[in-house]
Design an enzyme around this catalytic site. Structure first.
Site, PDB file in Angstrom:
ATOM      1  N   ASP A  41     -33.655   6.509  -7.405  1.00 40.58           N
ATOM      2  CA  ASP A  41     -34.862   7.255  -7.735  1.00 40.58           C
ATOM      3  C   ASP A  41     -34.715   8.724  -7.336  1.00 40.58           C
ATOM      4  OD1 ASP A  41     -37.579   8.017  -8.104  1.00 40.58           O
ATOM      5  OD2 ASP A  41     -38.236   5.982  -7.645  1.00 40.58           O
ATOM      6  N   THR A  82     -41.308   8.153 -12.553  1.00 39.88           N
ATOM      7  CA  THR A  82     -40.644   6.926 -12.098  1.00 39.88           C
ATOM      8  C   THR A  82     -40.897   5.725 -12.994  1.00 39.88           C
ATOM      9  OG1 THR A  82     -40.633   7.641  -9.787  1.00 39.88           O
ATOM     10  CG2 THR A  82     -40.492   5.276 -10.192  1.00 39.88           C
ATOM     11  N   ASN A 103     -46.835   7.136 -14.253  1.00 37.37           N
ATOM     12  CA  ASN A 103     -47.136   6.244 -13.130  1.00 37.37           C
ATOM     13  C   ASN A 103     -48.602   5.835 -13.198  1.00 37.37           C
ATOM     14  OD1 ASN A 103     -44.517   6.581 -12.193  1.00 37.37           O
ATOM     15  ND2 ASN A 103     -45.078   8.246 -10.812  1.00 37.37           N
ATOM     16  N   LYS A 163     -40.533   0.196  -4.165  1.00 41.35           N
ATOM     17  CA  LYS A 163     -41.689   0.473  -5.025  1.00 41.35           C
ATOM     18  C   LYS A 163     -41.987  -0.730  -5.916  1.00 41.35           C
ATOM     19  CE  LYS A 163     -41.062   5.496  -5.601  1.00 41.35           C
ATOM     20  NZ  LYS A 163     -40.850   6.560  -6.606  1.00 41.35           N
ATOM     21  N   ARG A 165     -43.468  -0.697  -8.914  1.00 44.55           N
ATOM     22  CA  ARG A 165     -43.145  -0.408 -10.306  1.00 44.55           C
ATOM     23  C   ARG A 165     -41.640  -0.423 -10.560  1.00 44.55           C
ATOM     24  NH1 ARG A 165     -45.342   4.148  -7.845  1.00 44.55           N
ATOM     25  NH2 ARG A 165     -44.094   6.074  -7.789  1.00 44.55           N
ATOM     26  N   ASP A 356     -33.958   7.310 -12.641  1.00 47.16           N
ATOM     27  CA  ASP A 356     -35.158   7.339 -13.479  1.00 47.16           C
ATOM     28  C   ASP A 356     -35.553   8.762 -13.855  1.00 47.16           C
ATOM     29  OD1 ASP A 356     -35.664   7.888 -10.820  1.00 47.16           O
ATOM     30  OD2 ASP A 356     -37.609   6.894 -10.772  1.00 47.16           O
ATOM     31  N   HIS A 357     -35.148   9.725 -13.057  1.00 45.83           N
ATOM     32  CA  HIS A 357     -35.407  11.150 -13.282  1.00 45.83           C
ATOM     33  C   HIS A 357     -34.647  11.918 -12.224  1.00 45.83           C
ATOM     34  CE1 HIS A 357     -38.008  11.084  -9.743  1.00 45.83           C
ATOM     35  NE2 HIS A 357     -38.628  10.038 -10.263  1.00 45.83           N
ATOM     36  N   HIS A 496     -41.058  16.560  -9.791  1.00 40.82           N
ATOM     37  CA  HIS A 496     -40.333  16.424 -11.057  1.00 40.82           C
ATOM     38  C   HIS A 496     -41.351  16.132 -12.147  1.00 40.82           C
ATOM     39  CE1 HIS A 496     -41.027  12.099 -10.491  1.00 40.82           C
ATOM     40  NE2 HIS A 496     -40.725  12.342  -9.232  1.00 40.82           N
TER      41      HIS A 496
END
Length: 565
Positions: A41, A82, A103, A163, A165, A356-357, A496
């Site tokens: 992440d 994310t 999110n 997390k 998610r 994810d980013h 981000h």
């Protein structure tokens, strides 16, 4: 010997050899024993090279020399968050199709968290909210789902992350389990979407009390402080302290045991020990669920390392804490890959590293180095939207529902009930934002993006990121170097979300079964990852997949014909 006895003996001998060689035997269709996706992440692509000289041989260096490194992998939608990233990697799709628009986003006119599901209950935690989660807001299948379908649901799939998610969305709808960390207890939990009780292996893992053990000795640098040459000095104004009284500053060493007494076990999220915990939970899942243990099936582990994101948000991209986190992650990765080697053999598993980013540099850091960029003020955006909307309507009425994800959400039912020209309103507000909000490169109604005079690359990302009913009515695109801030306070840490390469250029490396070593410099996309896995695993593409297999990565005997675009 009669022919039938000969063939019977040969079959028995072959079965004995296969059983004896189970550590390296491959399942049907040339699939590996297990697929492991490792999401890091907020990992920017350049961390692979910035810290490379300090990586150990068996971690990131091994992936870069023995794996296939896609050097130019980009995120092809907005915003870069994310939940969207984890969904897009595993579905091969974009928010416009898979429906995870942030999110947090809107659904049926109401704000919702990406994995929120009030129809389910927590399993393994006394409080109800942290476990009221499921993948039901995800509108497509994942590659893990497709593997389950391809094997008539014999394959076993598991999601693991700190997390919720990051565990739930990659594992998909049909998974055998998804587990995430509960901050109040320090335990991994799940929801009744998956099962009514934690499996014994999770109970045993939780009983070990690893969060407290990992935090008890504090966080000091892995190496002498003066060797952290890829970072700023440790005490800078770029980083966010843990408190205002100076007891827990944004410097190392950090007394994590005392901090966890004050803030709870969730402190581990913002330390490198959160990554260690995730690797340990992943190993426990492999052992507890017997992943990869069957000779004729392929299993799937979706693993995400969330601690790097929390560390990045608090400390930024050039902090000693960030460098130390990646050096420790590298050592943990080397240990994990060695574990997979021993468990399945080097050709027995397929491993994927991606993110994810990525992340922007701290705004004050940029200022001090004469790099363009300032705070993109969300408080000012709301004021401009409100005032422009009231001026257009000619009445003192509020029609703005929310401003989030660099998008303006309007109460369209109220607009319709007042008989307001909706598109006229959106155009007027968009013009006001372009004219009056500092740092705004583009502001455009979502429904008019296709005809807007903006660069094609940005236009495509907005179209891919827009899901009617879940995304905003106006998309805002800030100038390079600008990112969202709620006020004019000194920016600390980072964030981000925008289209620029610092937020959307991510690492992507495949290694293991069916993969040849090498590098690729043509542009690839986050949506190509699931398509590549589907081609390797001989499964159908996920139901919303728009990506294409990266066939250059395939070992010669594995390479299929590329899909036509």
């Amino acid at each position: 010997m009669k022919p039938n006895k000969y063939f019977r003996s040969l079959a028995l001998a072959t079965l004995a050899l296969v059983t004896a060689g189970s550590a390296v035997a491959a399942p049907r269709h040339g699939r590996p024993r297990i697929v492991v996706t490792m999401m890091v992440d907020q990992m920017t692509w350049d961390y692979l090279y910035r810290y490379q000289h300090r990586f150990v041989e068996g971690g990131f260096k091994r992936l870069m020399t023995q794996g296939f490194n896609c050097e130019n992998t980009r995120i092809n939608y907005l915003p870069a968050y994310t939940a969207i990233g984890h969904s897009s990697v595993h579905t091969g799709s974009v928010p416009s199709i898979h429906g995870i628009a942030g999110n947090d986003f809107f659904k049926d006119g109401k704000p919702i968290y990406c994995t929120q599901d009030t129809t389910v209950s927590s399993v393994g935690a006394p409080n109800s909210f942290s476990g009221q989660m499921s993948p039901r807001n995800l509108l497509t299948t994942t590659i893990a789902d497709e593997l389950r379908i391809a094997t008539n649901f014999r394959s076993r799939t598991i999601g693991v992350a700190i997390k919720d998610r990051a565990s739930i969305l990659p594992a998909g709808h049909t998974t055998n389990g998804a587990y995430w960390l509960d901050d109040k207890t320090g335990n991994f939990i799940t929801s009744t979407y998956y099962r009514s009780e934690l499996p014994d292996w999770v109970k045993r893992f939780n009983a070990r009390g690893r969060v407290a053990e990992l935090l008890k000795d504090g966080w000091s640098t892995l190496y002498p402080m003066n060797t952290y040459l890829e970072s700023t000095t440790d005490a800078t104004e770029y980083e966010l302290p843990w408190d205002k009284d100076g007891k827990f500053p944004a410097t190392l060493p950090l007394n994590t045991a005392e901090l966890s007494k004050k803030n709870g076990p969730g402190v581990i999220r913002t330390t490198p020990f959160g990554n260690t915990l995730t690797f340990e939970m992943a190993k426990a899942a492999i052992e507890g669920e017997s992943l990869g243990a069957r000779l004729d099936e392929t299993d799937f582990l979706a693993m995400s390392h969330s601690a790097t994101d929390y560390v990045g948000h608090r400390y930024g991209t050039f902090a000693v804490e960030t460098e130390d986190t990646y050096l420790r992650l590298d050592k943990d990765l080397a240990d994990f890959l060695s574990y997979l080697d021993g468990k399945f053999g080097r050709d027995g598993y397929l491993f994927v590293l991606t993110a994810d980013h990525a992340a922007a540099h701290n705004l004050t850091f940029n200022r001090d180095h004469k790099i363009p960029g300032q705070a993109y003020r969300s408080d000012q955006a709301r004021q401009i939207i409100d005032s422009a909307a009231r001026a257009f309507i000619g009445k003192d009425v509020k029609v703005l529902q929310a401003y989030l994800n660099y998008q303006a959400f309007f109460n369209n039912d109220r607009i319709d009930s007042l008989g307001i020209d909706r598109m006229g309103l959106l155009r007027a507000v968009s013009k006001a934002l372009r004219d009056r909000l500092p740092g705004t490169a583009y502001a455009v109604p979502a429904e008019e993006v296709a005809t807007a005079t903006i660069p094609e690359a940005i236009k495509t990302r907005i179209i891919n990121g827009y899901r009617k009913g879940r995304s905003g009515d106006i998309f805002l695109v800030p100038d390079p170097g600008w990112y969202s801030r709620s006020n004019g306070a000194l920016p600390q840490g980072t964030t981000h979300g925008v289209w620029s390469p610092y937020d959307t250029h991510i690492p992507l490396i495949f290694m293991g079964h069916g993969i040849r070593p090498g590098h690729l410099y043509r542009e690839t996309y986050i949506t190509d990852i699931a398509a590549t896995l589907a081609a390797l695993l001989k499964t159908q593409y996920p139901t919303g997949c728009i990506g294409f297999p990266i066939t250059e990565a395939f070992a010669p005997e594995k390479a299929p014909q590329p899909r036509r675009k």
